[in-house]
Design an enzyme around this catalytic site. Structure first.
Site, PDB file in Angstrom:
ATOM      1  CG  HIS A 160     -35.401  31.600  27.892  1.00 46.74           C
ATOM      2  ND1 HIS A 160     -36.753  31.385  27.835  1.00 46.74           N
ATOM      3  CD2 HIS A 160     -35.182  32.323  29.010  1.00 46.74           C
ATOM      4  CE1 HIS A 160     -37.335  31.959  28.873  1.00 46.74           C
ATOM      5  NE2 HIS A 160     -36.401  32.529  29.603  1.00 46.74           N
ATOM      6  CD  GLU A 196     -37.000  30.058  24.475  1.00 45.04           C
ATOM      7  OE1 GLU A 196     -37.511  30.906  25.239  1.00 45.04           O
ATOM      8  OE2 GLU A 196     -36.532  28.969  24.874  1.00 45.04           O
ATOM      9  CB  CYS A 241     -37.572  29.876  31.842  1.00 44.18           C
ATOM     10  SG  CYS A 241     -37.152  31.348  32.816  1.00 44.18           S
TER      11      CYS A 241
END
Length: 196
Positions: free
Chosen positions: A178, A180, A77
């Site tokens: 992202h 994650e 990001c």
């Protein structure tokens, strides 16, 4: 195999740690130059604003350190945006690892929301970072600025206009989304990075 997450003032660090745990990887969060230099893999996360993040990195000489790393480095990001040449966000010169420039989303359509928040597909996937990730996989994005498509683009997406969903040059990788928070596709990408 030791992985380090760069600790600075714009990290989304906890969610990255949890995601790594889910794939069986441990990581150390640090801003210690020696530990970062000795790591097998370095993750450079980011949520926040470009100019204050760059100032923080410069005050601690982390900007010079990151550019000098020779092991695989993954920017996430804002981390990826800071690895570009320049960001329009508060007119910020960045690390210059990638040639691409970062600009703000603009739309005359009042129904189009900025920042982009939510799931979007990624396509034109290149490099081992995306091995096993199907074209048009959904990933999770939260951002108002994006990197142009250019010579280092290894994945694209489209919101208002086409732009780089991921970049790669040498040992440096960056993803705008992202991983994650991107479910199975994100876990595969993180595993691929850890196994590079």
């Amino acid at each position: 195999m030791n992985t380090v997450i760069v600790k600075y003032n714009a990290g989304n660090i906890q969610s990255v740690l949890y995601a790594l745990e889910r794939i069986g990887a441990q990581a150390l969060v640090t801003d210690d130059h020696d530990l970062i230099r000795k790591a097998d893999k370095v993750i450079f996360p980011g949520v926040g604003e470009a100019s204050s993040a760059m100032r923080y990195l410069q005050e601690r000489s982390l900007d010079t350190l990151i550019k000098s790393l020779e092991q695989p480095v993954l920017g996430i990001c804002l981390g990826m945006q800071l690895m570009c040449a320049y960001s329009e966000e508060n007119d910020t010169p960045c690390l210059g690892i990638f040639d691409e420039k970062v600009s703000r989303f603009r739309s005359e359509d009042p129904t189009i929301k900025i920042p982009q928040i939510g799931w979007n597909t990624i396509a034109e996937l290149k490099t081992p970072l995306f091995q096993g990730v199907p074209e048009e996989s959904y990933c999770y994005f939260v951002h108002s600025y994006c990197a142009a498509s250019g010579p280092h683009t290894i994945a694209t997406t489209d919101y208002i206009r086409p732009y780089s969903a991921a970049l790669h040059k040498g040992n440096f990788y960056g993803v705008q989304f992202h991983p994650e928070k991107s479910a199975a596709a994100g876990e595969t990408i993180l595993s691929n990075f850890i196994n590079l």
